[in-house]
Write an enzyme that holds these catalytic residues in place. Structure first.
Site, PDB file in Angstrom:
ATOM      1  CG  HIS B  35      -0.305   0.117   2.542  1.00  0.00           C
ATOM      2  ND1 HIS B  35       0.626  -0.794   3.022  1.00  0.00           N
ATOM      3  CD2 HIS B  35      -0.455   1.042   3.527  1.00  0.00           C
ATOM      4  CE1 HIS B  35       0.998  -0.434   4.245  1.00  0.00           C
ATOM      5  NE2 HIS B  35       0.369   0.667   4.562  1.00  0.00           N
ATOM      6  CG  HIS B  37       0.080   4.418   4.835  1.00  0.00           C
ATOM      7  ND1 HIS B  37      -0.730   3.646   5.630  1.00  0.00           N
ATOM      8  CD2 HIS B  37      -0.650   5.526   4.512  1.00  0.00           C
ATOM      9  CE1 HIS B  37      -1.901   4.261   5.793  1.00  0.00           C
ATOM     10  NE2 HIS B  37      -1.878   5.394   5.118  1.00  0.00           N
ATOM     11  CG  ASP B  39       5.333   2.724   7.004  1.00  0.00           C
ATOM     12  OD1 ASP B  39       4.448   3.206   6.278  1.00  0.00           O
ATOM     13  OD2 ASP B  39       5.089   1.959   7.944  1.00  0.00           O
ATOM     14  CG  HIS B  40       4.296  -0.274   3.992  1.00  0.00           C
ATOM     15  ND1 HIS B  40       4.323  -1.602   4.353  1.00  0.00           N
ATOM     16  CD2 HIS B  40       3.938   0.415   5.106  1.00  0.00           C
ATOM     17  CE1 HIS B  40       3.957  -1.713   5.620  1.00  0.00           C
ATOM     18  NE2 HIS B  40       3.715  -0.496   6.104  1.00  0.00           N
ATOM     19  CG  HIS B 115      -3.930  -0.141   6.590  1.00  0.00           C
ATOM     20  ND1 HIS B 115      -3.864  -0.008   7.948  1.00  0.00           N
ATOM     21  CD2 HIS B 115      -2.902   0.590   6.107  1.00  0.00           C
ATOM     22  CE1 HIS B 115      -2.839   0.765   8.263  1.00  0.00           C
ATOM     23  NE2 HIS B 115      -2.242   1.152   7.163  1.00  0.00           N
ATOM     24  CG  ASP B 185       0.844  -1.517   7.641  1.00  0.00           C
ATOM     25  OD1 ASP B 185       1.713  -2.370   7.618  1.00  0.00           O
ATOM     26  OD2 ASP B 185       1.101  -0.305   7.756  1.00  0.00           O
ATOM     27  CG  HIS B 243       4.251  -2.438  10.789  1.00  0.00           C
ATOM     28  ND1 HIS B 243       3.277  -1.643  11.330  1.00  0.00           N
ATOM     29  CD2 HIS B 243       4.646  -1.812   9.671  1.00  0.00           C
ATOM     30  CE1 HIS B 243       3.079  -0.579  10.556  1.00  0.00           C
ATOM     31  NE2 HIS B 243       3.901  -0.664   9.538  1.00  0.00           N
TER      32      HIS B 243
END
Lengths: 285, 285
Positions: B35, B37, B39-40, B115, B185, B243
């Site tokens: 996805h 976000h 941090d990914h 999520h 997530d 995570h």
């Protein structure tokens, strides 16, 4: 400079390095992006996102190529992020020198670099400072407090009874205003020295040694000698060089080469701190 | 898996970590983004740029939300980068499970996560392997070499003189096919266990401890107990959790909490290697 924390360029992992060196990210309110090659801005979206997660409230100003806004916005949109702080984009025209920020105590000028894509350098200058009041003279002439502001700015003083005292008698010259020029990425260009003439500290990229001059020309980067040539013409108090190609293992080679042309050169590396004052410039590891 | 090097998600600094752990980046031909976000995926553009600078020639396949292509392309355009290799974007629909990659030896399925923005998990499965030929039987029946391919696939053997030997007599069962599910997530969802039923190794995010369950619900993340509940229903040989929110200092707390519900749990951290075979699963630091 003038209690401002300016971040110049923001490669991938910048936020990690800021943490590693215990620099307080939240104090950064102005970010300057020279150009849109990844090693100069891929860390910007991460830094902005971290500011958001840290509940930043202060406005953040970003100066750089106009595409920066589009690139950041598409990524914020994809994450459905509504920032909790104001983000101001200030597009910089890379074709000619221009003042892009002018505050009470500091002024920033963008100057064109000569690179493979639109790229600007940045000159940070403290504005002229107030003259130093001579306390004994204030006492001698019984100068009222409300007149001091103008005297600091350089005006002569006229007493209530009408006599005039020259400013030079009441004050000492101001502390010297300091200036720093950041020039990267760029091929050698004579005009760079013209733009940066007389700055205190000059950073000039030096991607290659002179043995790879042909490659420097082709990729629009500079050699250590070329960086030093700019310094020789601009006459900073100190030349900083950096942005070395990964093909070289030892930064010292760059410093040695540059020093053959401009003695007061330091080859920088990550984590170095340069502290400039009117009297001297010190370097901390 | 099947000599494939799959990269799942790509946060800022991923290329630095790949170098640190001496993983050969050039072998990665498939990247899966769960996805958008930061941090990914914030490290994806940097990794692609480094591939380009390293003169990569192999095609690179990226699976993820359709916006990935737009985000990468706008940054390549800004740098005027013409990649020297083919980049293939495979948009993944986050609304329902689907097979997104099927090769001779491996298959990848995307499964919906729960999520705050569109997000998918990924299941990596080895396809059924060939049965093991019993050499003594080949000799006994004088089976010609050109018949062996079909026998490995499970077919009975018919001799030139017309008699039939059952496959079970000629072969031993194949080595077990392994599978790995990556679920992040996501908030807790019963369906996650249905999708991942019987995988060998299940990774499930575990951002919070059960004491912060309300926060987990609100931010659409899971607690360690919830991750373990999914494992209890899916029955993997091993549950991996990770995570963790930065508010916690010790990963061990997560492992302890999860183990109250699903014993065979390991709390992962950076640099850990998990090696799975039919016989056992080993973990290296």
């Amino acid at each position: 400079m003038a209690e401002r924390f300016f971040l110049i360029d923001c490669g991938e992992g910048t936020q990690l390095q800021l943490r590693r060196y215990k620099l307080r990210m939240g104090k950064i309110n102005h970010i300057f992006i020279s150009h849109l090659h990844g090693d100069h801005y891929f860390g910007l979206i991460g830094l902005i996102s971290s500011f958001h997660l840290q509940n930043r409230k202060n406005d953040l100003h970003i100066y750089g190529p106009s595409d920066v806004e589009k690139i950041i916005q598409v990524q914020l949109d994809a994450a459905k992020t509504q920032l909790g702080f104001q983000l101001h984009f200030h597009p910089v025209d890379a074709s000619e020198p221009q003042i892009i920020l002018s505050e009470r105590r500091v002024e920033v000028t963008a100057i064109p670099m000569r690179h493979s894509i639109a790229c600007t350098g940045f000159i940070f200058r403290e504005k002229p400072k107030d003259r130093h009041i001579l306390p004994e003279k204030m006492k001698e002439y019984q100068v009222p407090v409300y007149d001091i502001y103008k005297i600091k700015k350089g005006e002569d003083w006229v007493s209530e009874t009408g006599f005039t005292v020259k400013n030079e008698e009441l004050t000492a010259p101001p502390t010297e205003s300091l200036s720093y020029a950041f020039c990267a990425d760029t091929a050698y260009a004579q005009r760079t020295a013209i733009f940066t003439k007389g700055v205190d500290v000059l950073y000039h990229e030096s991607t290659f040694l002179q043995t790879e001059k042909a490659l420097a020309d082709k990729t629009r980067h500079s050699t250590a000698i070329q960086a030093a040539k700019v310094a020789l013409a601009a006459q900073p108090r100190l030349l900083l060089i950096g942005h070395y190609s990964v093909r070289y293992e030892d930064d010292k080679l760059f410093e040695d080469e540059a020093k053959t042309t401009f003695e007061n050169t330091v080859a920088v590396h990550e984590g170095m701190t340069i502290i400039a004052s009117a009297d001297d410039i010190t370097i901390k590891e």
